[in-house]
Design a protein around this motif. Sequence first.
Motif, short mmCIF file in Angstrom:
data_model
loop_
_atom_site.label_atom_id
_atom_site.label_comp_id
_atom_site.label_asym_id
_atom_site.label_seq_id
_atom_site.Cartn_x
_atom_site.Cartn_y
_atom_site.Cartn_z
N PHE A 193 -23.08 -5.12 18.25
CA PHE A 193 -23.91 -5.65 19.10
C PHE A 193 -24.70 -6.94 18.38
O PHE A 193 -24.62 -7.99 18.87
CB PHE A 193 -24.91 -5.00 20.04
N THR A 194 -25.15 -6.61 17.23
CA THR A 194 -25.96 -7.56 16.33
C THR A 194 -25.12 -8.65 16.01
O THR A 194 -25.15 -9.95 16.03
CB THR A 194 -26.89 -6.91 15.35
N LEU A 195 -23.68 -8.29 15.59
CA LEU A 195 -22.90 -9.31 14.78
C LEU A 195 -22.18 -10.13 16.08
O LEU A 195 -22.13 -11.49 15.97
CB LEU A 195 -21.72 -8.58 14.39
N ILE A 196 -21.97 -9.72 17.25
CA ILE A 196 -21.58 -10.43 18.35
C ILE A 196 -22.53 -11.42 18.68
O ILE A 196 -22.28 -12.64 19.07
CB ILE A 196 -21.25 -9.43 19.48
N VAL A 197 -23.68 -10.95 18.82
CA VAL A 197 -25.11 -11.99 19.11
C VAL A 197 -24.91 -13.14 17.99
O VAL A 197 -25.09 -14.29 18.44
CB VAL A 197 -26.39 -11.24 19.37
N CYS A 198 -24.72 -12.56 16.85
CA CYS A 198 -24.85 -13.66 15.95
C CYS A 198 -23.76 -14.77 15.90
O CYS A 198 -23.81 -16.08 15.78
CB CYS A 198 -24.74 -12.92 14.27
N SER A 201 -24.33 -16.79 19.16
CA SER A 201 -25.45 -17.80 19.24
C SER A 201 -25.21 -19.01 17.77
O SER A 201 -25.27 -20.09 18.24
CB SER A 201 -26.89 -16.98 18.22
N HIS A 202 -24.18 -18.73 16.95
CA HIS A 202 -23.48 -19.80 16.01
C HIS A 202 -22.94 -20.84 16.87
O HIS A 202 -22.79 -21.93 16.66
CB HIS A 202 -22.73 -19.02 15.03
N TYR A 203 -22.00 -20.32 17.78
CA TYR A 203 -21.49 -21.13 18.75
C TYR A 203 -21.70 -21.69 19.95
O TYR A 203 -21.27 -23.04 20.16
CB TYR A 203 -19.66 -20.60 18.93
N ARG A 204 -22.97 -21.17 20.39
CA ARG A 204 -23.44 -21.66 21.67
C ARG A 204 -24.67 -22.75 21.51
O ARG A 204 -24.70 -23.27 22.40
CB ARG A 204 -23.59 -20.26 22.65
#
Length: 468
Positions: A193-198, A201-204
């Motif tokens: 979940f943390t990796l997906i949020v990272c 966040s990087h792309y959005r």
Amino acid sequence: MNKEEKVTTVSEENIYKLNGRVPLKKAIPFGLQHVLAMFVANLAPVIIVCGAAVVRGSGEHLTSAEITSILQCAMFAAGIGTCMQLYPVWKIGSKLPIVMGVSFTFLGSLLVISTNPALGYEGMIGAVILGGIFEGLVGLSAKYWKRFLTPVVSACVVIAIGLSLLSVGMDSWGGGSGVEDFGAWYHLLVGTFTLIVCLISHYRLKGIYKNLNILVGLIFGYLLSVILTVTGIAPMVDFSNIAETIHQIGYFSIPKLVFFTEHMPVFDLGAFFTIAIVFLVSAAETTGATTAVCKGALNRDIQMEELQGSLAVDGFSSAISGCFGCLPLTSFSQNVGLVTMTQVINRFTIFMGALILILASLFPPLGAFFQSLPQSVLGGCTVMMFGSIMYEGIKMLKDNTFDERTMIIVSLAFCIGVGVTQTSGNFFTCFPSVVGEIFNGNAVAGVFVVSLLLSLVLPEKKKGNENM
């Protein structure tokens, strides 16, 4: 504008420039991101070594309150060392976006010294102080030996640093090395979940905020961990450490020099020689990390003054750390990956992170709160950062001539340096134990030594020969 030009105005865009002021509302969160990326890793070696260390002569272990005070000193020393890197004193400092932290490289040697009743914790601290001064002097004399660190050696060391950190990232993702519930579904869920949020966040996120993706991932990962904990689904966050810290030390405490405690350092020549070679390995790692910062964030080669200053801080800040009863420091590879990935290189911004570290050391409950960050959250954030270090090393290797000599150096450096860490037994059984402690568990040391020796021994082809 060049990334390294001096900027007099305060601007948000200065976070992508080495010099210049950034508004505090931007500098603090970006600086905090650096602190959170390294916080637990900065304390873990202290917990391991000081938990096993014995008091010289008595054979008793350090008390829980003493270890907590040493953890406080670790944050303070890391903050001071980072400030020295960013804003040099004389020739000590690189003026580069480097964050200092307690090094894992020394773990084996420090355990050998600190668990020896004849030396104990006091003998280990004495060795750290002397070893730090030794590396500091080695750093200041870098111009005399830098020519031996050829581009192919530097590239191999940077790649090895990235490779050596991959298991650290995955151990964190699984819940932390040695924990009973390693690989439990909740650790894997929170890390993923943390990796997906990272990544999202990087792309959005837009503009400079996209480079806060690590901090965003840490916050959301921590919130999910808290939810799982308070609902009783999974034991992710331990809040008891905060209350225990307040009970033992209080809300405010100033780090103490070890000379004013019951554990006066003991300066033993044998202990110094045990750790001196590890300081040379640490110097090689710092050389690779500093080179990676210059290549990955500043798009240029490292300068001699920067290398000398970086290594000098590596050594002398370790000596300062020893004076506070703590372990040696080094340039933190986690933050090298963060800098090269986000391109946030502003010294003032990272200075805010250093001040947060120092502040955390003065207010033990604040440090205990940061320490409660679950390992799986850190794992989800750091795997890409560690991979980016390896990527920078590959880019450095690409700049070398791909001939037979380079092939032999790279092939043997990794085959031997990494290979000995993956054998089923102790490859160096017939050598003194200190040799196995240095090379069996540290691929960077082996890759550095092998690549350096081959670079010195193998003849270079005359210019004009075709590449392979």
